[in-house]
Enzyme design. Structure first.
Site, PDB file in Angstrom:
ATOM      1  N   GLN A   1      30.004 -13.979 -31.952  1.00 29.63           N
ATOM      2  CA  GLN A   1      30.583 -13.786 -30.743  1.00 29.63           C
ATOM      3  C   GLN A   1      32.023 -13.977 -30.698  1.00 29.63           C
ATOM      4  OE1 GLN A   1      29.190 -11.309 -28.772  1.00 29.63           O
ATOM      5  NE2 GLN A   1      27.966 -11.112 -30.359  1.00 29.63           N
TER       6      GLN A   1
ATOM      7  N   HIS B   1      35.264 -11.859 -31.517  1.00 32.22           N
ATOM      8  CA  HIS B   1      35.852 -10.653 -30.538  1.00 32.22           C
ATOM      9  C   HIS B   1      37.344 -11.038 -30.572  1.00 32.22           C
ATOM     10  CE1 HIS B   1      32.820  -7.967 -28.965  1.00 32.22           C
ATOM     11  NE2 HIS B   1      31.905  -8.927 -29.062  1.00 32.22           N
TER      12      HIS B   1
ATOM     13  N   GLU C   1      28.128 -14.597 -19.898  1.00 37.57           N
ATOM     14  CA  GLU C   1      27.959 -13.154 -20.202  1.00 37.57           C
ATOM     15  C   GLU C   1      26.845 -13.242 -21.075  1.00 37.57           C
ATOM     16  OE1 GLU C   1      30.195  -9.585 -22.223  1.00 37.57           O
ATOM     17  OE2 GLU C   1      30.808 -11.509 -22.704  1.00 37.57           O
ATOM     18  N   HIS C   2      26.614 -13.588 -22.320  1.00 37.64           N
ATOM     19  CA  HIS C   2      25.528 -13.572 -23.151  1.00 37.64           C
ATOM     20  C   HIS C   2      24.852 -15.101 -23.294  1.00 37.64           C
ATOM     21  CE1 HIS C   2      28.517 -10.688 -24.939  1.00 37.64           C
ATOM     22  NE2 HIS C   2      27.380  -9.998 -24.687  1.00 37.64           N
TER      23      HIS C   2
ATOM     24  N   ASP D   1      24.568  -5.778 -28.259  1.00 35.82           N
ATOM     25  CA  ASP D   1      25.791  -5.198 -28.299  1.00 35.82           C
ATOM     26  C   ASP D   1      25.685  -3.914 -28.930  1.00 35.82           C
ATOM     27  OD1 ASP D   1      27.306  -7.228 -26.955  1.00 35.82           O
ATOM     28  OD2 ASP D   1      27.872  -8.048 -29.010  1.00 35.82           O
TER      29      ASP D   1
ATOM     30  N   HIS E   1      31.241   3.221  22.545  1.00 33.80           N
ATOM     31  CA  HIS E   1      30.278   3.099  21.807  1.00 33.80           C
ATOM     32  C   HIS E   1      28.856   3.106  22.890  1.00 33.80           C
ATOM     33  CE1 HIS E   1      32.234   1.739  18.457  1.00 33.80           C
ATOM     34  NE2 HIS E   1      31.563   1.609  17.879  1.00 33.80           N
TER      35      HIS E   1
END
Length: 438
Positions: free
Chosen positions: A251, A254, A319-320, A353, A413
């Protein structure tokens, strides 16, 4: 108390980087809003060296991209898209319209309505990330969005065949070869040649993510996204150093700002993993990016026990989160802040992914504390309605409403309620204003 064998960049350093990105994006969005297509073209030439009369790909160009792929390539894309579509359909089926009579004569309900237009960004400047087309386009189409627009940057000076094929096979209605801030702005703001969308989805670099953040409110977005994050939770029973190192660097490749964190109860595993990372960085083809990410943002944390690992993991809100321990389900049952869990050594983040079927557009920068990732529900609006069937029900609700409006001082109202009490209940309720109506 947790022990940090390695720490990542400081919060101050991250904030300064974000400030520079924010200022750049703000100026570019203002320019595109003012000049439209002309500004988009200038930016495409400047950043991607890419210019053409129209960035919308023709059916012939799309077919040419499909023809460049092998039969096996197309089968593999179709397999992945089938998995994504299947899970998205299961998610959609879980969301049903409701209508119920909550009181005699009072009917409440909601409908789930698809958005009218979605803009899907597919990253492709550094790697042609065709999987992002599956995750966004298919999910939008399963939700029922009638117009799905996609943008992806050119790759090596032309449309990336695999991305275009994935976009087309997923069912995109308009496919543009356009990248970066200019693509996001064109979809979100609209230009002379591109009609605006209602929501922007899909991952991207820091500039793409910031553009989406600044456009939020004018359009919806899937989530506030940052660099890819991965957290490996491991012990000596469920994992070894080579496996942990592989999944961290898998990862980190990336980009140079992708955090990769090992959280473990075993010092031996932590030290073995760090040695394996150094070994793999000598042979990994993407080591240039992975090395910078690991050096600047990698962390190794040793916790006392599983309970402390849960506490730390929830604080990180990654995230992961890949769990390779003696009892992965312990973390499924106790963790609350994560984008997606990958339980046991047999699965991994790459499966999520690329192919397994869950969506890979997930919350980063601790957003997992308050949102999940992209799913069918992001393309749907839950819209309520009400119906009052009887005079008696309207008058009864009206009396409660009138008194509650008086507590708040909302005379107008209150009169909305009072007039119905008078008409449908036959009771002489005083006018809420200063002067009686005629």
């Amino acid at each position: 108390m947790a022990i940090y064998l390695k720490r990542g960049a400081t919060a101050a350093a991250k904030a300064e980087t974000h400030r520079q990105v924010r200022d750049t994006v703000e100026a570019i969005l203002a320019d595109i809003e003012t000049r439209g297509d002309a500004a988009v073209r200038e930016l495409s030439i400047k950043f991607d060296g890419w210019d053409r009369d129209s960035y919308l790909l023709t059916p012939r160009e799309i077919q040419d991209c499909l023809d460049q792929l092998s039969g096996q390539d197309l089968k593999d894309i179709a397999f992945a898209q089938t998995q994504v579509r299947n899970f998205a359909q299961i998610q959609r089926a879980s969301m049903t319209d409701v209508e119920v009579e909550t009181l005699p004569g009072v009917v409440l309900g909601h409908k789930t309505l698809p958005l009218n237009a979605a803009g899907c960004y597919v990253p492709g400047g550094k790697y042609p990330l065709l999987a992002s087309a599956h995750m966004s386009v298919i999910t939008a189409k399963v939700a029922g969005v009638p117009r799905v627009v996609t943008c992806a940057p050119p790759f090596n000076g032309k449309p990336a065949p695999a991305i275009v094929a994935a976009q087309a096979m997923a069912g995109a209605d308009e496919i543009y070869c356009l990248g970066g801030i200019q693509a996001v702005a064109a979809m979100g703001l609209g230009t002379q040649s591109i009609a605006p969308v209602d929501i922007l989805v899909g991952p991207g670099n820091a500039f793409v993510a910031e553009a989406k953040r600044q456009l939020f409110g004018r359009v919806g977005i899937d989530l506030f996204a940052g660099p890819t994050e991965t957290l490996v939770i491991a012990d000596e029973i469920g994992c070894d150093g080579e496996l942990a190192a592989t999944d961290l660097l898998g990862q980190a490749e990336h980009g140079p700002d992708s955090p990769a964190i090992l959280l473990t109860t075993s010092r031996a595993l932590a030290e073995e993993t760090m040695r394996e990372i150094e070994r793999l960085l000598l042979i990994l083809p993407t080591a240039e990016y992975a090395r910078r990410a690991w050096d600047s943002f990698g962390e190794v944390i040793i916790a006392e026990d599983d309970a402390e690992m849960v506490r730390i993991a929830d604080e990180i809100a990654s995230e992961h989160v890949q769990v390779m321990t003696r009892d992965p389900d312990y973390f499924l049952h106790h963790m609350t802040n994560y984008g997606a869990l990958f339980l046991g050594a047999r699965t991994n983040v790459a499966y999520g992914d690329k192919v397994i079927g869950t969506n890979h557009t997930l919350p980063t920068k601790k957003a997992a504390r308050y949102t999940g990732g992209l799913w069918v529900g992001k393309f749907l609006k839950t819209c309520t309605y009400q119906r009052v069937l009887t005079d008696e029900a309207s008058a009864m609700i009206g009396e409660y409403c009138s008194r509650l409006c008086a507590l708040e001082g909302f005379a107008g109202h209150g009169e909305q309620a009072n007039i119905r009490v008078r008409r449908y209940g036959g009771r002489n309720v005083p006018y809420a204003g200063k002067v009686e109506p005629r």
